[in-house]
Write a protein that holds these residues in place. Structure first.
Motif, PDB file in Angstrom:
ATOM      1  N   ALA A 160       0.763  -1.156  -0.045  1.00 55.32           N
ATOM      2  CA  ALA A 160       0.089   0.141   0.077  1.00 55.32           C
ATOM      3  C   ALA A 160       0.785   1.287  -0.194  1.00 55.32           C
ATOM      4  O   ALA A 160       0.400   2.466  -0.068  1.00 55.32           O
ATOM      5  N   LEU A 204      -2.191   2.685   3.837  1.00 50.68           N
ATOM      6  CA  LEU A 204      -3.151   1.847   4.045  1.00 50.68           C
ATOM      7  C   LEU A 204      -4.149   2.142   4.932  1.00 50.68           C
ATOM      8  O   LEU A 204      -5.291   2.292   4.507  1.00 50.68           O
ATOM      9  N   THR A 263      -5.170  -3.203  -1.811  1.00 47.00           N
ATOM     10  CA  THR A 263      -3.568  -4.088  -2.068  1.00 47.00           C
ATOM     11  C   THR A 263      -3.767  -4.901  -3.307  1.00 47.00           C
ATOM     12  O   THR A 263      -2.337  -5.214  -3.869  1.00 47.00           O
TER      13      THR A 263
END
Length: 77
Positions: free
Chosen positions: A20, A26, A57
């Protein structure tokens, strides 16, 4: 990366964070705090967050949490 003491679940969390672009990235993508994501390095991704992490992801569910989402071939066996 993962060392001998890192479980598959925590290794997968580390991989997701890296994919990420870091913990903050993330966290922003899935709507949680950066602190929550940092905890996953020790605990693994919580079951309720695996779907969003996978979508963010591109890492399959069975790779993020093999203990909860076995591969189809493993289920058939």
């Amino acid at each position: 990366m993962a060392d001998a003491e890192t479980s598959p679940v925590t290794a997968a969390a580390l991989r997701a964070i890296e994919a990420a672009g870091g913990g903050a990235a993330l966290a922003k993508r899935i709507g949680v705090t950066r602190f929550a994501v940092q905890q996953w390095k020790d605990t693994g991704i919580p079951a309720g967050r695996v779907g969003k992490v996978s979508a963010a992801t591109g890492i399959p569910l069975h790779e993020l949490r093999p203990d909860l989402f076995p591969r189809a071939a493993e289920v058939a066996a």
